[in-house]
Design an enzyme around this catalytic site. Structure first.
Site, PDB file in Angstrom:
ATOM      1  N   SER A   2      24.280 -10.585  -4.714  1.00 34.69           N
ATOM      2  CA  SER A   2      24.034 -10.230  -6.111  1.00 34.69           C
ATOM      3  C   SER A   2      24.990 -10.986  -7.039  1.00 34.69           C
ATOM      4  O   SER A   2      25.009 -12.207  -7.051  1.00 34.69           O
ATOM      5  CB  SER A   2      24.145  -8.704  -6.240  1.00 34.69           C
ATOM      6  OG  SER A   2      23.890  -8.242  -7.525  1.00 34.69           O
ATOM      7  N   HIS A  32      17.152  -4.412  -2.466  1.00 36.25           N
ATOM      8  CA  HIS A  32      18.190  -5.314  -2.960  1.00 36.25           C
ATOM      9  C   HIS A  32      19.460  -5.263  -2.117  1.00 36.25           C
ATOM     10  O   HIS A  32      20.360  -6.067  -2.328  1.00 36.25           O
ATOM     11  CB  HIS A  32      18.515  -4.948  -4.421  1.00 36.25           C
ATOM     12  CG  HIS A  32      19.375  -5.941  -5.130  1.00 36.25           C
ATOM     13  ND1 HIS A  32      19.009  -7.266  -5.297  1.00 36.25           N
ATOM     14  CD2 HIS A  32      20.595  -5.805  -5.727  1.00 36.25           C
ATOM     15  CE1 HIS A  32      19.963  -7.901  -5.959  1.00 36.25           C
ATOM     16  NE2 HIS A  32      20.939  -7.043  -6.225  1.00 36.25           N
ATOM     17  N   ASP A  34      12.031  -7.113  -3.777  1.00 37.25           N
ATOM     18  CA  ASP A  34      13.307  -6.723  -4.365  1.00 37.25           C
ATOM     19  C   ASP A  34      13.065  -6.410  -5.836  1.00 37.25           C
ATOM     20  O   ASP A  34      12.631  -7.280  -6.597  1.00 37.25           O
ATOM     21  CB  ASP A  34      14.311  -7.876  -4.207  1.00 37.25           C
ATOM     22  CG  ASP A  34      15.703  -7.564  -4.741  1.00 37.25           C
ATOM     23  OD1 ASP A  34      15.843  -6.628  -5.541  1.00 37.25           O
ATOM     24  OD2 ASP A  34      16.657  -8.273  -4.357  1.00 37.25           O
TER      25      ASP A  34
END
Length: 267
Positions: free
Chosen positions: A97, A247, A218
């Site tokens: 991320s 995610h 996602d």
């Protein structure tokens, strides 16, 4: 933070044995504990470096300077300070991320430090643009920020299962725990920073070999983003898709993710 105290402030740990060094860098809403199911797969062959982003709930919130952490660059400074403090010459870097974004910028600044970038749930920009589908309209994001501000607890209860995606209650509980550990004002501030970031213009400057790992679905990153990265990253780039949703595959599908990481790491 100086190099001297950054290792303590950001809870830096080095675990495992082996000549090669592997960085595991967590994403927004988690801390280094997000890797606890992944770690056992690598500690026999790697020295694994873990740390907490300054925004994580496991870090003293006094270290979070609202005047400093307005862009991703200070987070990159922190990462490179850790690397230099540990005397690391070269490493493989796994970033999830926002830490994928941080790794991209770090590799442009200091390409010699990184043998491989492995980016999980990475998006160079979350907002849609004229010729780019990031997954979110600005109005949608503003509603998210408003929800976080109005009732952080209710927002976490709604967001955590949505982000985890897969039907793995333990992963939802764990992600909720680390989200609740964050101070709400810091969480909102960091969210704004991430969603206002746009790395599309620098992707071509990346020279380090890169593997992009996405899941089949996602909520934060559309599948089309991986193809965008494949065609715009400057180094050799591969894209892998896990047979799971969500995610946070390090929490919801650790064995499968570990298998993909092993395959992606330099031999």
């Amino acid at each position: 933070m100086s190099q001297h105290n950054i290792l303590e402030a950001l809870n830096v740990r080095v675990v495992g044995t082996g000549d090669r060094i592997l960085f595991l860098a967590h994403g927004f809403g988690t801390d280094q504990s997000a890797w606890h199911l992944i770690l056992p797969y690598f500690t026999q062959n790697y020295r694994v470096v873990l740390y907490d982003l300054v925004c994580a709930g496991s870090v003293n919130p006094d270290y979070f300077d609202f005047n400093r952490y307005t862009t991703l660059d200070p987070y990159v400074d922190d990462l490179l300070n850790i690397v230099d403090s540990l005397g690391i010459q070269n490493c493989a870097y796994v970033g999830h991320s926002v830490s994928a974004m941080i790794g991209i910028i770090a590799s442009i600044r200091r390409p010699e430090l990184f043998s491989k970038l492995i980016l999980i749930g990475f998006s160079p920009r979350f907002l849609n643009d004229e010729d780019y589908h990031g997954g979110f309209e600005e109005g949608e994001i503003e509603k998210v920020f408003s929800a976080m501000e109005a009732n952080y607890e209710a927002w976490v209860h709604g967001f955590a299962p949505l982000a985890v995606g897969a039907d793995v209650p333990a992963a939802v509980r764990e992600f909720s725990r680390t989200l609740f550990n964050m101070r709400p004002d810091i969480s909102l501030f960091v969210s704004r920073t991430v969603f206002n970031s746009d790395l599309r213009g620098v992707l071509g400057l990346v020279r380090v070999p890169t593997c992009v790992i996405q899941t089949a679905k996602d909520v934060s990153v559309p599948a089309s983003v991986a193809e965008y990265l494949r065609s715009h990253l400057g180094g050799d780039t591969t894209v892998e898709t896990l047979k799971t949703e969500g995610h946070l595959p390090q929490l919801s599908a650790p064995a499968q993710l570990a298998q993909f990481l092993r395959r992606a790491l330099p031999r």
